[in-house]
Motif scaffolding. Structure first.
Motif, PDB file in Angstrom:
ATOM      1  N   GLN A  31       0.717  -1.374  -0.358  1.00 44.52           N
ATOM      2  CA  GLN A  31       0.153  -0.246  -0.321  1.00 44.52           C
ATOM      3  C   GLN A  31       1.434   1.145   0.074  1.00 44.52           C
ATOM      4  O   GLN A  31       2.117   1.174   0.620  1.00 44.52           O
ATOM      5  CB  GLN A  31      -0.813   0.013   1.649  1.00 44.52           C
ATOM      6  CG  GLN A  31      -1.923   1.246   1.375  1.00 44.52           C
ATOM      7  CD  GLN A  31      -3.157   1.085   2.298  1.00 44.52           C
ATOM      8  OE1 GLN A  31      -2.821   0.387   3.202  1.00 44.52           O
ATOM      9  NE2 GLN A  31      -3.182   2.319   2.560  1.00 44.52           N
ATOM     10  N   ASP A  32       0.308   2.115  -0.540  1.00 42.00           N
ATOM     11  CA  ASP A  32       1.404   3.576  -1.105  1.00 42.00           C
ATOM     12  C   ASP A  32       0.938   4.410   0.289  1.00 42.00           C
ATOM     13  O   ASP A  32      -0.244   4.649   0.151  1.00 42.00           O
ATOM     14  CB  ASP A  32       1.281   4.120  -2.438  1.00 42.00           C
ATOM     15  CG  ASP A  32       2.209   3.679  -3.841  1.00 42.00           C
ATOM     16  OD1 ASP A  32       3.580   2.378  -2.824  1.00 42.00           O
ATOM     17  OD2 ASP A  32       1.154   3.040  -4.296  1.00 42.00           O
ATOM     18  N   THR A  37       5.875   7.213  -0.061  1.00 40.04           N
ATOM     19  CA  THR A  37       6.388   5.858   1.016  1.00 40.04           C
ATOM     20  C   THR A  37       5.518   4.945   0.056  1.00 40.04           C
ATOM     21  O   THR A  37       4.764   4.720  -0.287  1.00 40.04           O
ATOM     22  CB  THR A  37       6.407   5.423   2.102  1.00 40.04           C
ATOM     23  OG1 THR A  37       5.167   6.355   2.490  1.00 40.04           O
ATOM     24  CG2 THR A  37       8.052   6.885   2.904  1.00 40.04           C
ATOM     25  N   SER A  38       6.496   3.167   0.119  1.00 41.32           N
ATOM     26  CA  SER A  38       5.411   2.397   0.300  1.00 41.32           C
ATOM     27  C   SER A  38       5.199   1.426   1.349  1.00 41.32           C
ATOM     28  O   SER A  38       6.054   0.522   1.870  1.00 41.32           O
ATOM     29  CB  SER A  38       5.960   1.414  -0.877  1.00 41.32           C
ATOM     30  OG  SER A  38       5.081   0.325  -0.780  1.00 41.32           O
ATOM     31  N   HIS A  39       3.914   0.591   1.989  1.00 34.19           N
ATOM     32  CA  HIS A  39       3.854  -0.546   2.815  1.00 34.19           C
ATOM     33  C   HIS A  39       3.821  -1.392   2.411  1.00 34.19           C
ATOM     34  O   HIS A  39       2.876  -1.643   1.816  1.00 34.19           O
ATOM     35  CB  HIS A  39       2.792   0.310   3.477  1.00 34.19           C
ATOM     36  CG  HIS A  39       3.330   1.399   4.479  1.00 34.19           C
ATOM     37  ND1 HIS A  39       4.026   2.267   5.348  1.00 34.19           N
ATOM     38  CD2 HIS A  39       2.546   2.583   4.007  1.00 34.19           C
ATOM     39  CE1 HIS A  39       3.494   3.711   5.407  1.00 34.19           C
ATOM     40  NE2 HIS A  39       3.703   3.409   4.643  1.00 34.19           N
ATOM     41  N   ASP A  70      11.338   2.294  -0.438  1.00 34.03           N
ATOM     42  CA  ASP A  70      10.941   1.445  -1.135  1.00 34.03           C
ATOM     43  C   ASP A  70       9.725   1.615  -2.616  1.00 34.03           C
ATOM     44  O   ASP A  70       8.683   1.741  -2.218  1.00 34.03           O
ATOM     45  CB  ASP A  70       9.511   0.789  -0.439  1.00 34.03           C
ATOM     46  CG  ASP A  70      10.718   0.447   1.272  1.00 34.03           C
ATOM     47  OD1 ASP A  70      11.504   0.219   0.421  1.00 34.03           O
ATOM     48  OD2 ASP A  70       9.686   0.415   2.569  1.00 34.03           O
ATOM     49  N   PHE A  71      10.494   2.194  -3.879  1.00 29.19           N
ATOM     50  CA  PHE A  71       9.659   2.352  -4.458  1.00 29.19           C
ATOM     51  C   PHE A  71       9.973   1.397  -5.989  1.00 29.19           C
ATOM     52  O   PHE A  71      10.644   0.255  -5.317  1.00 29.19           O
ATOM     53  CB  PHE A  71      10.885   3.974  -4.782  1.00 29.19           C
ATOM     54  CG  PHE A  71      10.669   5.025  -4.419  1.00 29.19           C
ATOM     55  CD1 PHE A  71       9.450   6.000  -4.752  1.00 29.19           C
ATOM     56  CD2 PHE A  71      11.527   5.990  -4.213  1.00 29.19           C
ATOM     57  CE1 PHE A  71       9.209   6.963  -4.075  1.00 29.19           C
ATOM     58  CE2 PHE A  71      10.999   6.838  -3.502  1.00 29.19           C
ATOM     59  CZ  PHE A  71      10.372   6.997  -3.419  1.00 29.19           C
ATOM     60  N   ASP A  72       9.025   1.696  -6.432  1.00 29.09           N
ATOM     61  CA  ASP A  72       8.962   0.229  -7.437  1.00 29.09           C
ATOM     62  C   ASP A  72       9.156   0.596  -9.443  1.00 29.09           C
ATOM     63  O   ASP A  72       9.067   1.815  -9.223  1.00 29.09           O
ATOM     64  CB  ASP A  72       7.611  -0.818  -7.691  1.00 29.09           C
ATOM     65  CG  ASP A  72       6.723  -1.062  -6.636  1.00 29.09           C
ATOM     66  OD1 ASP A  72       8.000  -2.123  -5.728  1.00 29.09           O
ATOM     67  OD2 ASP A  72       5.898  -1.244  -6.985  1.00 29.09           O
ATOM     68  N   HIS A  91       9.026   0.366   6.560  1.00 33.88           N
ATOM     69  CA  HIS A  91       8.411   0.708   5.367  1.00 33.88           C
ATOM     70  C   HIS A  91      10.234   1.659   5.424  1.00 33.88           C
ATOM     71  O   HIS A  91      10.591   2.065   6.354  1.00 33.88           O
ATOM     72  CB  HIS A  91       7.470   1.646   5.851  1.00 33.88           C
ATOM     73  CG  HIS A  91       7.161   2.840   6.386  1.00 33.88           C
ATOM     74  ND1 HIS A  91       6.971   2.475   7.053  1.00 33.88           N
ATOM     75  CD2 HIS A  91       7.484   4.178   6.211  1.00 33.88           C
ATOM     76  CE1 HIS A  91       6.592   4.414   8.262  1.00 33.88           C
ATOM     77  NE2 HIS A  91       7.693   4.485   7.046  1.00 33.88           N
ATOM     78  N   SER A  92       9.942   2.074   4.170  1.00 37.37           N
ATOM     79  CA  SER A  92      11.198   2.767   4.080  1.00 37.37           C
ATOM     80  C   SER A  92      11.109   3.732   3.095  1.00 37.37           C
ATOM     81  O   SER A  92      10.083   3.705   1.593  1.00 37.37           O
ATOM     82  CB  SER A  92      11.770   2.450   3.836  1.00 37.37           C
ATOM     83  OG  SER A  92      13.909   3.209   3.007  1.00 37.37           O
TER      84      SER A  92
END
Length: 58
Positions: free
Chosen positions: A23-24, A30-32, A56-58, A52-53
């Motif tokens: 979940q963004d 950030t992305s959880h 954490d990008f895709d 999370h960080s």
């Protein structure tokens, strides 16, 4: 010493389906990442969240 067994808080079922979820945050910075445990008896979903960080990008 035995490990505690996961039990559903609604029906006390102990058989689960495990799924992964992401979940963004509200603004997408950030992305959880979460582990979802879905009770096979009543379909209640338990969310487990590790960390999370901002990286954490895709």
């Amino acid at each position: 010493m035995t490990e505690p067994q996961l039990a559903c808080p609604l029906c006390r079922g102990t058989d689960f389906q495990q799924e992964e979820s992401r979940q963004d945050s509200r603004w997408g910075f950030t992305s959880h990442r979460m582990t979802l445990m879905i009770c096979n008896r009543c379909r209640y979903v338990l969310h487990f969240y590790d960390k999370h960080s901002i990286f954490d990008f895709d």
